[in-house]
Structure formats: C-alpha cells, structure tokens
Scaffold this motif. Sequence first.
Motif, PDB file in Angstrom:
ATOM      1  N   GLY A  94       0.780  -1.232   0.000  1.00  0.00           N
ATOM      2  CA  GLY A  94       0.000   0.000   0.000  1.00  0.00           C
ATOM      3  C   GLY A  94       0.806   1.272   0.000  1.00  0.00           C
ATOM      4  O   GLY A  94       0.442   2.238  -0.671  1.00  0.00           O
ATOM      5  N   ASP A  95       1.921   1.323   0.737  1.00  0.00           N
ATOM      6  CA  ASP A  95       2.720   2.543   0.778  1.00  0.00           C
ATOM      7  C   ASP A  95       3.308   2.869  -0.587  1.00  0.00           C
ATOM      8  O   ASP A  95       3.366   4.031  -0.983  1.00  0.00           O
ATOM      9  CB  ASP A  95       3.831   2.443   1.821  1.00  0.00           C
ATOM     10  N   ALA A  96       3.755   1.852  -1.323  1.00  0.00           N
ATOM     11  CA  ALA A  96       4.313   2.083  -2.657  1.00  0.00           C
ATOM     12  C   ALA A  96       3.245   2.645  -3.582  1.00  0.00           C
ATOM     13  O   ALA A  96       3.500   3.568  -4.364  1.00  0.00           O
ATOM     14  CB  ALA A  96       4.899   0.794  -3.222  1.00  0.00           C
ATOM     15  N   TYR A  97       2.043   2.101  -3.504  1.00  0.00           N
ATOM     16  CA  TYR A  97       0.921   2.586  -4.311  1.00  0.00           C
ATOM     17  C   TYR A  97       0.657   4.059  -4.011  1.00  0.00           C
ATOM     18  O   TYR A  97       0.545   4.890  -4.916  1.00  0.00           O
ATOM     19  CB  TYR A  97      -0.312   1.727  -4.016  1.00  0.00           C
ATOM     20  N   THR A  98       0.577   4.389  -2.729  1.00  0.00           N
ATOM     21  CA  THR A  98       0.286   5.764  -2.316  1.00  0.00           C
ATOM     22  C   THR A  98       1.394   6.708  -2.751  1.00  0.00           C
ATOM     23  O   THR A  98       1.130   7.768  -3.341  1.00  0.00           O
ATOM     24  CB  THR A  98       0.097   5.822  -0.786  1.00  0.00           C
ATOM     25  N   LYS A  99       2.622   6.365  -2.496  1.00  0.00           N
ATOM     26  CA  LYS A  99       3.748   7.255  -2.826  1.00  0.00           C
ATOM     27  C   LYS A  99       3.922   7.432  -4.324  1.00  0.00           C
ATOM     28  O   LYS A  99       4.327   8.500  -4.778  1.00  0.00           O
ATOM     29  CB  LYS A  99       5.020   6.757  -2.164  1.00  0.00           C
ATOM     30  N   ALA A 100       3.603   6.409  -5.100  1.00  0.00           N
ATOM     31  CA  ALA A 100       3.755   6.517  -6.552  1.00  0.00           C
ATOM     32  C   ALA A 100       2.754   7.492  -7.166  1.00  0.00           C
ATOM     33  O   ALA A 100       2.947   7.952  -8.295  1.00  0.00           O
ATOM     34  CB  ALA A 100       3.624   5.139  -7.194  1.00  0.00           C
ATOM     35  N   LYS A 101       1.703   7.836  -6.445  1.00  0.00           N
ATOM     36  CA  LYS A 101       0.719   8.804  -6.936  1.00  0.00           C
ATOM     37  C   LYS A 101       1.110  10.245  -6.600  1.00  0.00           C
ATOM     38  O   LYS A 101       0.491  11.189  -7.089  1.00  0.00           O
ATOM     39  CB  LYS A 101      -0.662   8.514  -6.326  1.00  0.00           C
ATOM     40  N   THR A 102       2.140  10.429  -5.779  1.00  0.00           N
ATOM     41  CA  THR A 102       2.450  11.740  -5.218  1.00  0.00           C
ATOM     42  C   THR A 102       2.707  12.813  -6.269  1.00  0.00           C
ATOM     43  O   THR A 102       2.188  13.924  -6.143  1.00  0.00           O
ATOM     44  CB  THR A 102       3.644  11.638  -4.241  1.00  0.00           C
ATOM     45  N   ALA A 103       3.506  12.536  -7.288  1.00  0.00           N
ATOM     46  CA  ALA A 103       3.852  13.582  -8.268  1.00  0.00           C
ATOM     47  C   ALA A 103       2.600  14.129  -8.956  1.00  0.00           C
ATOM     48  O   ALA A 103       2.442  15.350  -9.093  1.00  0.00           O
ATOM     49  CB  ALA A 103       4.849  13.057  -9.289  1.00  0.00           C
ATOM     50  N   LEU A 104       1.710  13.250  -9.388  1.00  0.00           N
ATOM     51  CA  LEU A 104       0.487  13.711 -10.049  1.00  0.00           C
ATOM     52  C   LEU A 104      -0.411  14.454  -9.064  1.00  0.00           C
ATOM     53  O   LEU A 104      -0.950  15.525  -9.383  1.00  0.00           O
ATOM     54  CB  LEU A 104      -0.272  12.538 -10.676  1.00  0.00           C
ATOM     55  N   ILE A 105      -0.568  13.928  -7.863  1.00  0.00           N
ATOM     56  CA  ILE A 105      -1.382  14.611  -6.861  1.00  0.00           C
ATOM     57  C   ILE A 105      -0.817  15.985  -6.554  1.00  0.00           C
ATOM     58  O   ILE A 105      -1.560  16.966  -6.472  1.00  0.00           O
ATOM     59  CB  ILE A 105      -1.497  13.757  -5.580  1.00  0.00           C
ATOM     60  N   GLN A 106       0.508  16.080  -6.413  1.00  0.00           N
ATOM     61  CA  GLN A 106       1.126  17.370  -6.122  1.00  0.00           C
ATOM     62  C   GLN A 106       0.829  18.375  -7.227  1.00  0.00           C
ATOM     63  O   GLN A 106       0.470  19.530  -6.961  1.00  0.00           O
ATOM     64  CB  GLN A 106       2.644  17.219  -5.934  1.00  0.00           C
ATOM     65  N   ARG A 107       0.943  17.935  -8.484  1.00  0.00           N
ATOM     66  CA  ARG A 107       0.671  18.846  -9.606  1.00  0.00           C
ATOM     67  C   ARG A 107      -0.780  19.322  -9.573  1.00  0.00           C
ATOM     68  O   ARG A 107      -1.057  20.515  -9.764  1.00  0.00           O
ATOM     69  CB  ARG A 107       0.969  18.149 -10.938  1.00  0.00           C
ATOM     70  N   MET A 108      -1.699  18.426  -9.304  1.00  0.00           N
ATOM     71  CA  MET A 108      -3.113  18.802  -9.293  1.00  0.00           C
ATOM     72  C   MET A 108      -3.441  19.712  -8.109  1.00  0.00           C
ATOM     73  O   MET A 108      -4.178  20.693  -8.262  1.00  0.00           O
ATOM     74  CB  MET A 108      -3.999  17.551  -9.287  1.00  0.00           C
ATOM     75  N   VAL A 109      -2.890  19.417  -6.949  1.00  0.00           N
ATOM     76  CA  VAL A 109      -3.116  20.272  -5.772  1.00  0.00           C
ATOM     77  C   VAL A 109      -2.492  21.641  -6.003  1.00  0.00           C
ATOM     78  O   VAL A 109      -3.093  22.669  -5.668  1.00  0.00           O
ATOM     79  CB  VAL A 109      -2.589  19.600  -4.481  1.00  0.00           C
ATOM     80  N   ASP A 110      -1.297  21.677  -6.586  1.00  0.00           N
ATOM     81  CA  ASP A 110      -0.669  22.970  -6.897  1.00  0.00           C
ATOM     82  C   ASP A 110      -1.565  23.792  -7.816  1.00  0.00           C
ATOM     83  O   ASP A 110      -1.743  24.999  -7.622  1.00  0.00           O
ATOM     84  CB  ASP A 110       0.700  22.774  -7.548  1.00  0.00           C
ATOM     85  N   SER A 111      -2.152  23.139  -8.810  1.00  0.00           N
ATOM     86  CA  SER A 111      -3.050  23.838  -9.733  1.00  0.00           C
ATOM     87  C   SER A 111      -4.274  24.378  -8.990  1.00  0.00           C
ATOM     88  O   SER A 111      -4.676  25.538  -9.195  1.00  0.00           O
ATOM     89  CB  SER A 111      -3.482  22.871 -10.840  1.00  0.00           C
ATOM     90  N   ALA A 112      -4.846  23.556  -8.120  1.00  0.00           N
ATOM     91  CA  ALA A 112      -6.030  23.981  -7.356  1.00  0.00           C
ATOM     92  C   ALA A 112      -5.687  25.129  -6.413  1.00  0.00           C
ATOM     93  O   ALA A 112      -6.464  26.089  -6.283  1.00  0.00           O
ATOM     94  CB  ALA A 112      -6.600  22.802  -6.569  1.00  0.00           C
TER      95      ALA A 112
END
Length: 179
Positions: free
Chosen positions: A147-165
């Motif tokens: 689970g941790d690998a799954y969560t961490k692998a999403k970080t770059a995309l999530i960061q970009r989307m949160v930055d945009s928001a």
Amino acid sequence: MARPIVIEVQDYDPVWPSYAARAIDEVRAALAGLVVAIEHIGSTAVPGLAAKPVIDLMAAAPSVPAVESASAALAAIGFDRSEPTMPNRLFYRREGAPVAYHLHIVDAASWETRNQRLLRDHLRENAVDRAAYGDLKRALAASADEGDAYTKAKTALIQRMVDSARTARGLPLVNVWEE
C-alpha cells in the motif's frame, strides 16, 4: 515470506455518496457539538473516478483533543482509532463490506485550505486530470505489491493537481505530504 497486498481499484460506483451520507450522519450524531463540518473526500467522492472501495470522510473540529476524548463514541459506531500517516489530525477506520471507511479529524482553522478537499474539487471539475488519475491508480494497483508504494507513486500527479487547485484559489503551494 510476506504475502503481497492486493490493491483493488474499481470503476466509480454511484452508491458511494449514499454510503458517505449515511456515515456522515452517524459521525455527526456520535460527535454532537464536537465537529462543525463533515465531508466526503477522496476518490469515492468524485463521480466517474476509479477508486479503492474506501469512503474517506473529513471532519473539522474546533478542538481536536475534545474529539480524541470522545473516541469511545466513534468506537460505538465501528470507527477504531489508528495512527495517522500525517500530523495534526486524528484518524479512524471502520472496516466492512462492500466498503471500508476512513475518518480524518482536522482542526477547523485549516478546513478551507485542506489539500484533500481542494484535490476532490479539482478532480470533480477537471475531466483530463480525473482520467489521468484513474489511469495511474489502475496501473499502480496492477503492479504495486504494498500500500505505501501505491500511495507514494501517486504523489507527483497529486502534487501537480493540488498545486493547480491552490494556484487557482490564490493559496500558497504546500507539500501534499504534510509534515
């Protein structure tokens, strides 16, 4: 040898909001007067987005310690306290089928700028990012063995989307992994 964790990502299920609404009513009753807002957050709160069958809820509390002292009331409705992965919050889980529940309790002072709420709203409004996020989650679920690998692998995309928001709302940029 440790058995790999199976990460299940499903197509969006239109019943998820009704599960969330019912759980919100239960939490609101259990924590009467201790929280000022409760919302459905996370992927199951975004119509059309593939998600793990976990209903994430977030509640704003004027006093997080007061909620902590009411943990027995949450336990009575099946929410067991767990160690949070991010600071300055309480975290509770309720296991079940067909969905599980996560409840995050945060300080009401940070409610309007919570990354989780901003990301949910961004994904509701942005079909391109919603599709990209769903595709990434499916690919990672098929290849991740914990689970941790799954969560961490999403970080770059999530960061970009949160930055945009955050930029769209004139808010300062912050790391999505709260420290």
